[in-house]
Design a protein around this motif. Structure first.
Motif, PDB file in Angstrom:
ATOM      1  N   PRO A  48       0.815  -1.217   0.000  1.00  0.00           N
ATOM      2  CA  PRO A  48       0.000   0.000   0.000  1.00  0.00           C
ATOM      3  C   PRO A  48       0.850   1.270   0.000  1.00  0.00           C
ATOM      4  CG  PRO A  48      -0.094  -1.088   2.133  1.00  0.00           C
ATOM      5  CD  PRO A  48       0.667  -1.986   1.208  1.00  0.00           C
ATOM      6  N   HIS A  49       2.049   1.195   0.556  1.00  0.00           N
ATOM      7  CA  HIS A  49       2.945   2.346   0.599  1.00  0.00           C
ATOM      8  C   HIS A  49       4.356   1.856   0.319  1.00  0.00           C
ATOM      9  CE1 HIS A  49      -0.244   4.582   2.581  1.00  0.00           C
ATOM     10  NE2 HIS A  49      -0.351   3.600   3.440  1.00  0.00           N
ATOM     11  N   PRO A  50       5.147   2.631  -0.432  1.00  0.00           N
ATOM     12  CA  PRO A  50       6.555   2.247  -0.578  1.00  0.00           C
ATOM     13  C   PRO A  50       7.238   2.250   0.789  1.00  0.00           C
ATOM     14  CG  PRO A  50       5.963   4.018  -2.101  1.00  0.00           C
ATOM     15  CD  PRO A  50       4.806   3.830  -1.163  1.00  0.00           C
ATOM     16  N   LEU A  51       8.193   1.353   0.960  1.00  0.00           N
ATOM     17  CA  LEU A  51       8.923   1.246   2.228  1.00  0.00           C
ATOM     18  C   LEU A  51      10.375   1.645   2.038  1.00  0.00           C
ATOM     19  CD1 LEU A  51       7.579  -2.197   3.498  1.00  0.00           C
ATOM     20  CD2 LEU A  51       6.789   0.083   4.143  1.00  0.00           C
ATOM     21  N   LEU A  52      10.923   2.323   3.036  1.00  0.00           N
ATOM     22  CA  LEU A  52      12.331   2.703   3.061  1.00  0.00           C
ATOM     23  C   LEU A  52      13.020   1.905   4.155  1.00  0.00           C
ATOM     24  CD1 LEU A  52      11.931   6.605   3.124  1.00  0.00           C
ATOM     25  CD2 LEU A  52      12.351   5.170   1.121  1.00  0.00           C
ATOM     26  N   ASP A  53      14.261   1.498   3.908  1.00  0.00           N
ATOM     27  CA  ASP A  53      15.021   0.906   5.008  1.00  0.00           C
ATOM     28  C   ASP A  53      15.671   2.051   5.786  1.00  0.00           C
ATOM     29  OD1 ASP A  53      17.477   1.605   3.756  1.00  0.00           O
ATOM     30  OD2 ASP A  53      17.688  -0.375   2.850  1.00  0.00           O
ATOM     31  N   ILE A  54      16.328   1.730   6.872  1.00  0.00           N
ATOM     32  CA  ILE A  54      16.844   2.788   7.745  1.00  0.00           C
ATOM     33  C   ILE A  54      17.934   3.614   7.062  1.00  0.00           C
ATOM     34  CG2 ILE A  54      18.600   1.418   8.956  1.00  0.00           C
ATOM     35  CD1 ILE A  54      17.378   2.885  11.544  1.00  0.00           C
ATOM     36  N   ARG A  55      18.723   3.001   6.199  1.00  0.00           N
ATOM     37  CA  ARG A  55      19.761   3.736   5.469  1.00  0.00           C
ATOM     38  C   ARG A  55      19.130   4.723   4.490  1.00  0.00           C
ATOM     39  NH1 ARG A  55      21.283   3.401   0.693  1.00  0.00           N
ATOM     40  NH2 ARG A  55      20.330   1.395   0.314  1.00  0.00           N
ATOM     41  N   GLU A  56      18.086   4.267   3.788  1.00  0.00           N
ATOM     42  CA  GLU A  56      17.394   5.152   2.841  1.00  0.00           C
ATOM     43  C   GLU A  56      16.729   6.320   3.577  1.00  0.00           C
ATOM     44  OE1 GLU A  56      16.102   2.051  -0.667  1.00  0.00           O
ATOM     45  OE2 GLU A  56      14.984   2.006   1.238  1.00  0.00           O
ATOM     46  N   LEU A  57      16.134   6.039   4.742  1.00  0.00           N
ATOM     47  CA  LEU A  57      15.516   7.096   5.528  1.00  0.00           C
ATOM     48  C   LEU A  57      16.569   8.083   6.006  1.00  0.00           C
ATOM     49  CD1 LEU A  57      13.025   8.339   6.863  1.00  0.00           C
ATOM     50  CD2 LEU A  57      13.464   6.835   8.824  1.00  0.00           C
ATOM     51  N   SER A  58      17.695   7.575   6.433  1.00  0.00           N
ATOM     52  CA  SER A  58      18.800   8.415   6.873  1.00  0.00           C
ATOM     53  C   SER A  58      19.235   9.362   5.762  1.00  0.00           C
ATOM     54  CB  SER A  58      19.970   7.524   7.309  1.00  0.00           C
ATOM     55  OG  SER A  58      21.144   8.266   7.445  1.00  0.00           O
ATOM     56  N   GLU A  59      19.403   8.835   4.568  1.00  0.00           N
ATOM     57  CA  GLU A  59      19.808   9.658   3.424  1.00  0.00           C
ATOM     58  C   GLU A  59      18.724  10.676   3.075  1.00  0.00           C
ATOM     59  OE1 GLU A  59      20.850   7.040   0.214  1.00  0.00           O
ATOM     60  OE2 GLU A  59      22.513   6.161   1.353  1.00  0.00           O
ATOM     61  N   TYR A  60      17.477  10.255   3.102  1.00  0.00           N
ATOM     62  CA  TYR A  60      16.364  11.127   2.757  1.00  0.00           C
ATOM     63  C   TYR A  60      16.274  12.317   3.712  1.00  0.00           C
ATOM     64  CZ  TYR A  60      11.606  12.694   1.796  1.00  0.00           C
ATOM     65  OH  TYR A  60      10.507  13.449   1.483  1.00  0.00           O
ATOM     66  N   LEU A  61      16.417  12.039   5.017  1.00  0.00           N
ATOM     67  CA  LEU A  61      16.310  13.095   6.027  1.00  0.00           C
ATOM     68  C   LEU A  61      17.617  13.860   6.217  1.00  0.00           C
ATOM     69  CD1 LEU A  61      14.211  11.262   8.767  1.00  0.00           C
ATOM     70  CD2 LEU A  61      13.404  12.903   7.048  1.00  0.00           C
ATOM     71  N   GLY A  62      18.718  13.312   5.729  1.00  0.00           N
ATOM     72  CA  GLY A  62      20.020  13.964   5.889  1.00  0.00           C
ATOM     73  C   GLY A  62      20.543  13.898   7.312  1.00  0.00           C
ATOM     74  N   VAL A  63      20.236  12.798   7.998  1.00  0.00           N
ATOM     75  CA  VAL A  63      20.705  12.598   9.378  1.00  0.00           C
ATOM     76  C   VAL A  63      21.402  11.243   9.457  1.00  0.00           C
ATOM     77  CG1 VAL A  63      18.878  14.040  10.371  1.00  0.00           C
ATOM     78  CG2 VAL A  63      18.539  11.571  10.187  1.00  0.00           C
ATOM     79  N   PRO A  64      22.298  11.064  10.417  1.00  0.00           N
ATOM     80  CA  PRO A  64      22.955   9.760  10.567  1.00  0.00           C
ATOM     81  C   PRO A  64      21.967   8.663  10.979  1.00  0.00           C
ATOM     82  CG  PRO A  64      24.128  11.460  11.803  1.00  0.00           C
ATOM     83  CD  PRO A  64      22.835  12.070  11.334  1.00  0.00           C
ATOM     84  N   VAL A  65      22.273   7.434  10.615  1.00  0.00           N
ATOM     85  CA  VAL A  65      21.459   6.286  11.023  1.00  0.00           C
ATOM     86  C   VAL A  65      21.352   6.247  12.544  1.00  0.00           C
ATOM     87  CG1 VAL A  65      21.399   3.754  11.101  1.00  0.00           C
ATOM     88  CG2 VAL A  65      21.929   4.922   8.952  1.00  0.00           C
ATOM     89  N   SER A  66      22.433   6.579  13.239  1.00  0.00           N
ATOM     90  CA  SER A  66      22.413   6.552  14.711  1.00  0.00           C
ATOM     91  C   SER A  66      21.382   7.525  15.272  1.00  0.00           C
ATOM     92  CB  SER A  66      23.804   6.866  15.273  1.00  0.00           C
ATOM     93  OG  SER A  66      24.231   8.154  14.857  1.00  0.00           O
ATOM     94  N   THR A  67      21.128   8.618  14.589  1.00  0.00           N
ATOM     95  CA  THR A  67      20.107   9.572  15.040  1.00  0.00           C
ATOM     96  C   THR A  67      18.728   8.937  14.973  1.00  0.00           C
ATOM     97  OG1 THR A  67      21.420  11.490  14.392  1.00  0.00           O
ATOM     98  CG2 THR A  67      19.046  11.823  14.568  1.00  0.00           C
ATOM     99  N   ILE A  68      18.462   8.191  13.906  1.00  0.00           N
ATOM    100  CA  ILE A  68      17.161   7.531  13.773  1.00  0.00           C
ATOM    101  C   ILE A  68      16.982   6.497  14.884  1.00  0.00           C
ATOM    102  CG2 ILE A  68      15.697   6.115  12.284  1.00  0.00           C
ATOM    103  CD1 ILE A  68      17.158   7.551   9.906  1.00  0.00           C
ATOM    104  N   TYR A  69      18.033   5.725  15.170  1.00  0.00           N
ATOM    105  CA  TYR A  69      17.946   4.768  16.279  1.00  0.00           C
ATOM    106  C   TYR A  69      17.712   5.501  17.604  1.00  0.00           C
ATOM    107  CZ  TYR A  69      19.382   0.752  13.467  1.00  0.00           C
ATOM    108  OH  TYR A  69      19.437  -0.260  12.541  1.00  0.00           O
ATOM    109  N   ASP A  70      18.365   6.643  17.801  1.00  0.00           N
ATOM    110  CA  ASP A  70      18.170   7.429  19.014  1.00  0.00           C
ATOM    111  C   ASP A  70      16.727   7.916  19.106  1.00  0.00           C
ATOM    112  OD1 ASP A  70      19.112   8.930  21.398  1.00  0.00           O
ATOM    113  OD2 ASP A  70      18.714  10.682  20.127  1.00  0.00           O
ATOM    114  N   TRP A  71      16.182   8.451  18.001  1.00  0.00           N
ATOM    115  CA  TRP A  71      14.786   8.889  17.989  1.00  0.00           C
ATOM    116  C   TRP A  71      13.859   7.742  18.377  1.00  0.00           C
ATOM    117  CZ3 TRP A  71      14.960  11.525  12.528  1.00  0.00           C
ATOM    118  CH2 TRP A  71      15.577  12.773  12.633  1.00  0.00           C
ATOM    119  N   ARG A  72      14.130   6.562  17.821  1.00  0.00           N
ATOM    120  CA  ARG A  72      13.275   5.400  18.114  1.00  0.00           C
ATOM    121  C   ARG A  72      13.351   5.032  19.590  1.00  0.00           C
ATOM    122  NH1 ARG A  72      10.669   2.379  15.125  1.00  0.00           N
ATOM    123  NH2 ARG A  72      11.216   0.455  16.172  1.00  0.00           N
TER     124      ARG A  72
END
Length: 75
Positions: free
Chosen positions: A8-32
């Motif tokens: 129903p929606h395209p999915l991004l992996d964490i690396r793709e999300l990191s690149e899209y938002l322009g933040v490190p992968v570690s930041t996304i893990y911290d947010w989570r």
């Protein structure tokens, strides 16, 4: 051969999300870990983020519009 079921929606992996938002992968893990990042799906040890959920989360991060000043502007 089977036909793949469209998601129903395209999915991004964490690396793709990191690149899209322009933040490190570690930041996304911290947010989570703090419960403040975009919602994710977990497939085993893999996280996937629906583009629709990311878009909704991004909109929620927008700063509110500045309050109109009650003082007239001076020119």
């Amino acid at each position: 051969m089977t036909t793949p079921i469209p998601l129903p929606h395209p999915l991004l992996d964490i690396r793709e999300l990191s690149e899209y938002l322009g933040v490190p992968v570690s930041t996304i893990y911290d947010w989570r870990s703090r419960g403040v990042g975009p919602r994710a799906y977990r497939f085993g040890k893999h996280l996937k983020f629906a583009v629709a959920d990311v878009t909704e989360w991004i909109e929620a991060q927008r700063d509110p519009a500045p309050a109109a000043s009650s003082q007239p502007s001076r020119r």
